[in-house]
Design an enzyme around this catalytic site. Structure first.
Site, PDB file in Angstrom:
ATOM      1  N   LYS A  41     -21.370 -12.287 -12.727  1.00 18.37           N
ATOM      2  CA  LYS A  41     -22.002 -12.590 -13.302  1.00 18.37           C
ATOM      3  C   LYS A  41     -22.606 -13.937 -14.646  1.00 18.37           C
ATOM      4  O   LYS A  41     -23.486 -14.123 -14.499  1.00 18.37           O
ATOM      5  CB  LYS A  41     -21.717 -10.855 -14.752  1.00 18.37           C
ATOM      6  CG  LYS A  41     -22.919 -10.473 -15.944  1.00 18.37           C
ATOM      7  CD  LYS A  41     -21.869  -9.607 -16.412  1.00 18.37           C
ATOM      8  CE  LYS A  41     -22.869  -9.123 -17.752  1.00 18.37           C
ATOM      9  NZ  LYS A  41     -21.927  -8.372 -18.531  1.00 18.37           N
ATOM     10  N   GLU A  95     -12.344 -19.653 -11.207  1.00 16.73           N
ATOM     11  CA  GLU A  95     -11.572 -18.847  -9.729  1.00 16.73           C
ATOM     12  C   GLU A  95     -12.695 -18.824  -8.656  1.00 16.73           C
ATOM     13  O   GLU A  95     -12.437 -19.416  -7.320  1.00 16.73           O
ATOM     14  CB  GLU A  95     -10.643 -17.496 -10.418  1.00 16.73           C
ATOM     15  CG  GLU A  95      -9.752 -17.477 -10.702  1.00 16.73           C
ATOM     16  CD  GLU A  95     -10.435 -17.415 -11.903  1.00 16.73           C
ATOM     17  OE1 GLU A  95     -11.332 -17.816 -12.912  1.00 16.73           O
ATOM     18  OE2 GLU A  95      -9.499 -17.273 -13.303  1.00 16.73           O
ATOM     19  N   GLY A 148     -19.607  -6.231 -16.209  1.00 12.11           N
ATOM     20  CA  GLY A 148     -18.358  -6.262 -15.337  1.00 12.11           C
ATOM     21  C   GLY A 148     -17.633  -5.276 -14.194  1.00 12.11           C
ATOM     22  O   GLY A 148     -17.882  -4.713 -13.153  1.00 12.11           O
ATOM     23  N   ARG A 149     -16.757  -3.953 -15.157  1.00 13.02           N
ATOM     24  CA  ARG A 149     -16.406  -3.414 -14.459  1.00 13.02           C
ATOM     25  C   ARG A 149     -16.583  -2.212 -14.426  1.00 13.02           C
ATOM     26  O   ARG A 149     -16.361  -1.221 -13.644  1.00 13.02           O
ATOM     27  CB  ARG A 149     -14.750  -2.867 -15.363  1.00 13.02           C
ATOM     28  CG  ARG A 149     -15.344  -2.526 -17.102  1.00 13.02           C
ATOM     29  CD  ARG A 149     -14.409  -2.691 -18.013  1.00 13.02           C
ATOM     30  NE  ARG A 149     -14.228  -3.058 -19.077  1.00 13.02           N
ATOM     31  CZ  ARG A 149     -14.483  -3.401 -20.031  1.00 13.02           C
ATOM     32  NH1 ARG A 149     -15.096  -5.097 -19.271  1.00 13.02           N
ATOM     33  NH2 ARG A 149     -15.298  -3.878 -21.518  1.00 13.02           N
ATOM     34  N   GLU A 195      -9.168  -2.438 -19.580  1.00 14.45           N
ATOM     35  CA  GLU A 195      -9.776  -3.694 -20.328  1.00 14.45           C
ATOM     36  C   GLU A 195     -10.728  -2.757 -21.291  1.00 14.45           C
ATOM     37  O   GLU A 195     -11.851  -3.569 -22.360  1.00 14.45           O
ATOM     38  CB  GLU A 195     -10.649  -4.269 -19.282  1.00 14.45           C
ATOM     39  CG  GLU A 195     -11.248  -5.611 -18.922  1.00 14.45           C
ATOM     40  CD  GLU A 195     -11.978  -6.295 -18.000  1.00 14.45           C
ATOM     41  OE1 GLU A 195     -10.802  -7.122 -16.999  1.00 14.45           O
ATOM     42  OE2 GLU A 195     -12.405  -6.788 -17.753  1.00 14.45           O
ATOM     43  N   HIS A 239       8.652   8.057  -2.282  1.00  6.61           N
ATOM     44  CA  HIS A 239       9.284   7.547  -2.074  1.00  6.61           C
ATOM     45  C   HIS A 239      10.054   5.629  -2.757  1.00  6.61           C
ATOM     46  O   HIS A 239      10.938   5.223  -2.452  1.00  6.61           O
ATOM     47  CB  HIS A 239       9.188   6.700  -0.674  1.00  6.61           C
ATOM     48  CG  HIS A 239       8.974   8.199   0.338  1.00  6.61           C
ATOM     49  ND1 HIS A 239      10.128   8.992   0.791  1.00  6.61           N
ATOM     50  CD2 HIS A 239       8.485   9.058   0.552  1.00  6.61           C
ATOM     51  CE1 HIS A 239       9.246   9.750   1.656  1.00  6.61           C
ATOM     52  NE2 HIS A 239       8.409  10.151   1.448  1.00  6.61           N
ATOM     53  N   LYS A 262      -9.889 -17.217 -19.658  1.00  7.47           N
ATOM     54  CA  LYS A 262     -10.924 -18.259 -19.456  1.00  7.47           C
ATOM     55  C   LYS A 262     -10.651 -18.973 -20.158  1.00  7.47           C
ATOM     56  O   LYS A 262     -11.065 -20.043 -19.156  1.00  7.47           O
ATOM     57  CB  LYS A 262     -12.293 -17.825 -19.120  1.00  7.47           C
ATOM     58  CG  LYS A 262     -12.134 -16.293 -18.753  1.00  7.47           C
ATOM     59  CD  LYS A 262     -13.968 -15.606 -18.657  1.00  7.47           C
ATOM     60  CE  LYS A 262     -13.969 -14.428 -16.852  1.00  7.47           C
ATOM     61  NZ  LYS A 262     -14.987 -13.807 -16.718  1.00  7.47           N
TER      62      LYS A 262
HETATM   63  C1  G6Q Z   1     -15.145  -6.967 -16.710  1.00  7.88           C
HETATM   64  C2  G6Q Z   1     -14.842  -8.121 -16.612  1.00  7.88           C
HETATM   65  C3  G6Q Z   1     -13.330  -9.102 -15.863  1.00  7.88           C
HETATM   66  C4  G6Q Z   1     -15.217 -10.015 -15.059  1.00  7.88           C
HETATM   67  C5  G6Q Z   1     -14.805 -11.399 -14.397  1.00  7.88           C
HETATM   68  C6  G6Q Z   1     -15.974 -11.994 -13.528  1.00  7.88           C
HETATM   69  O1  G6Q Z   1     -15.209  -6.132 -17.137  1.00  7.88           O
HETATM   70  O2  G6Q Z   1     -16.095  -8.895 -17.552  1.00  7.88           O
HETATM   71  O3  G6Q Z   1     -13.237  -8.782 -14.652  1.00  7.88           O
HETATM   72  O4  G6Q Z   1     -15.820  -9.704 -14.277  1.00  7.88           O
HETATM   73  O5  G6Q Z   1     -14.250 -12.370 -15.375  1.00  7.88           O
HETATM   74  O6  G6Q Z   1     -16.357 -12.406 -14.254  1.00  7.88           O
HETATM   75  P1  G6Q Z   1     -17.933 -13.075 -13.226  1.00  7.88           P
HETATM   76  O7  G6Q Z   1     -18.586 -11.537 -12.969  1.00  7.88           O
HETATM   77  O8  G6Q Z   1     -18.742 -13.739 -14.840  1.00  7.88           O
HETATM   78  O9  G6Q Z   1     -17.472 -14.200 -13.234  1.00  7.88           O
END
Ligand code: G6Q
Length: 549
Positions: A205, A211, A266-267, A352, A383, A511
């Site tokens: 996003k 990463e 994002g989620r 989150e 199990h 981050k």
């Molecule tokens: C989701 C969070 C988090 C995010 C990641 C990746 O709601 O904000 O999980 O999606 O940190 O972020 P980017 O999409 O900006 O790389």
């Protein structure tokens, strides 16, 4: 008014002093209609919530709590495109992403639907070219492998759905997901693919996530080393982001970028262009079915009266256990191999969103909020960790999830799977009292002295709550409906607790911290002083990496 001051909250505490002693076994015996009363259906989902420590009076009080806490107004504000993500001053309008009706959905007066549908069309055109073999790699071969590079919300949703809908996957396209900056994951993936037939999707996003960008740069170097032609990147790298500038700076042609917007968290983003890997795998028609399933749940959530509203009811049951019984965790137990990533997905969605202790008005809460979400494939859990659920000291409500349809399962398997799930839910509810345990041991020929010795271990209290969610079948529509159900459940809980479910400052902190220490690991210059423990760990790591004198 503060949550704990609400009349319904106080009434629920009064009610709880009686309810905590009820046993569900007795509740079932007293009311033969119970499984009908506490049952809801919508969008290909059947929810049996009768195995909860509730009566109709409990539900009435919980629904009253929802009204007093402003749940109906909160739902309306979300659909109205209001900036309900108050700390970031953004709307949370993921429901627009699955609104394929002609109904406008607005943020500040602007109808977002034209741009939503525009991106959807671009995704579909691209996916269709890749799937039918028209989109060719640099030496004119069709794509066989798709590597998604992203993390968190830019990984978990697509990964979970691609796994869940494997039965609909394109036979030529192998899907890979790389999220970890530990290069082992990327290395392993690159070992299995060929540059000339691989498509990389870089999903972020912000397009600043360390990463993801590290993995994307390494993947591009790997690719260029093989293709030996910078112009070939355009056929093998696409991006999904809200940040056009950063995507161009990385070297991905803007015509290969699929856009989404800051009002998609994002989620909550698998329905947007972030779902491109899903569309590549299952195709446009199935992807639209996924959206339609979610849209159907959206309409139900927006319009159904609270007492028949599946997300609202699930949310309130959670609140009953978390805030009154002190249940600190909640288990997601899918009885379907293809849903094995669902617990991890819901874990992020819930923890989150509501893992917070500051209300929208900036006050610290004096009540519990999000539970710890955990779980795994239910049949494997039986199990392993189910022991604690049966006889441990914690109360951990469980969601059992399965598909009624056996998807052409090998003979005998599906019935065994389902028998286990139903039996577990029943056992958690009923338990096994001394009389039953004694009879079982006697039937096995155990003598009286041993029966007396074993009884404390062989009895089960039961009274452990669970919901059973049955999907008509694990298809795109029902899955869309199921995911949206959890999204809205979590939102309702956030509303009752007075939280903003759409920011994630804890994630942002992680981050920042990593950036600060990275410089120090690389060149030894501390940006800021550390505590003794961190300083020693850093020194050990640096020492290991220095060439020995
Ligand atoms: C989701 C969070 C988090 C995010 C990641 C990746 O709601 O904000 O999980 O999606 O940190 O972020 P980017 O999409 O900006 O790389």
């Amino acid at each position: 008014m503060h949550l704990t001051e609400l009349p319904a909250w106080k009434a629920l505490w009064g009610h709880f002093t009686r309810a905590r002693d009820w046993h569900m076994r007795k509740l079932f015996e007293a009311d033969p209609q119970r499984a009908r009363t506490f049952w809801l259906e919508h969008g290909g989902l059947h929810l049996d919530y009768s195995k909860n420590r509730i009566t109709t009076q409990t539900l009435t009080l919980l629904l009253q709590l929802a009204r007093e806490a402003g749940v109906p107004e909160g739902i309306a504000a979300m659909f109205d495109g209001q900036r309900i993500n108050t700390t970031e001053q953004r709307a949370a309008l993921h429901v627009a992403l699955r609104n394929r009706s002609a109904q406008p959905m607005r943020i500040d007066g602007e109808d977002v639907m034209p741009k939503v549908l525009g991106v959807l069309q671009r995704m579909a055109a691209f996916a269709s070219k890749v799937r039918n073999g028209e989109w060719l790699g640099y030496n004119n071969q069709p794509i066989t492998d798709v590597v998604n590079i992203g993390i968190g919300g830019s990984d978990l949703g697509s990964l979970m759905v691609c796994q869940a809908l494997r039965a609909h996957a394109h036979p030529r396209l192998n899907m890979h997901f790389v999220s970890n900056v530990d290069s082992a994951q990327l290395k392993e993936t690159l070992r299995r693919v060929h540059a000339e037939t691989t498509l990389f999707i870089v999903e972020s996003k912000t397009f600043t996530t360390q990463e993801t960008l590290t993995n994307a740069h390494t993947a591009r170097d790997w690719f260029l080393h093989r293709a030996q032609d910078a112009t070939a990147v355009a056929r093998h790298f696409v991006a999904v982001s809200t940040n056009l500038k950063a995507v161009s700076a990385f070297g991905i042609d803007p015509s290969n970028m699929f856009e989404f917007w800051d009002w998609v968290g994002g989620r909550f983003s698998l329905w947007s262009a972030i779902g491109l890997p899903i569309m590549l795998s299952i195709g446009e028609r199935n992807f639209l079915q996924l959206l339609d399933g979610a849209h159907s749940m959206d309409l139900h959530f927006r319009d159904a009266p609270l007492e028949q509203n599946m997300p609202v009811v699930l949310a309130l049951l959670g609140i009953w256990y978390i805030n009154f019984f002190g249940a600190g965790s909640h288990v997601i137990a899918p009885y379907d191999q293809f849903l094995h990533r669902l617990p991890a997905y819901i874990q992020q969605l819930d923890m989150e969103s509501n893992g917070k202790r500051t209300t929208r008005s900036g006050q610290l809460v004096d009540y519990e909020t999000a539970p710890i979400i955990w779980g795994d494939s239910g049949i494997n859990g039986q199990h392993a960790f189910f022991q604690l659920l049966h006889q441990g000291t914690h109360i951990s409500p469980i969601d059992f999830i399965a598909s009624l349809d056996n998807r052409g399962s090998l003979p005998g398997h599906h019935a065994i799977l389902m028998a286990n799930m139903f039996a577990q839910a029943e056992a958690f509810m009923r338990g096994r009292d001394e009389l039953e345990a004694r009879a079982e041991l006697a039937a096995q020929g155990v003598d009286d002295a041993d029966i007396a010795r074993l009884l404390p271990f062989k009895t089960f209290d039961g009274n452990r709550p669970s919901n059973t969610l049955l999907l008509d079948r694990l298809d795109p529509f029902c899955l869309g409906s199921l995911i949206a159900l959890y999204e809205h459940k979590i939102f309702v809980q956030g509303l009752v607790w007075g939280l903003n479910s759409f920011d994630q400052w804890g994630v942002e902190l992680g981050k920042q911290l990593a950036h600060a220490i990275l410089g120090e690991l690389r060149d030894g210059v501390a940006a800021s002083p550390h505590d003794a423990s961190t300083a020693r760990l850093i020194a050990l790591y640096r020492g290991q990496r220095q060439p020995q004198a």
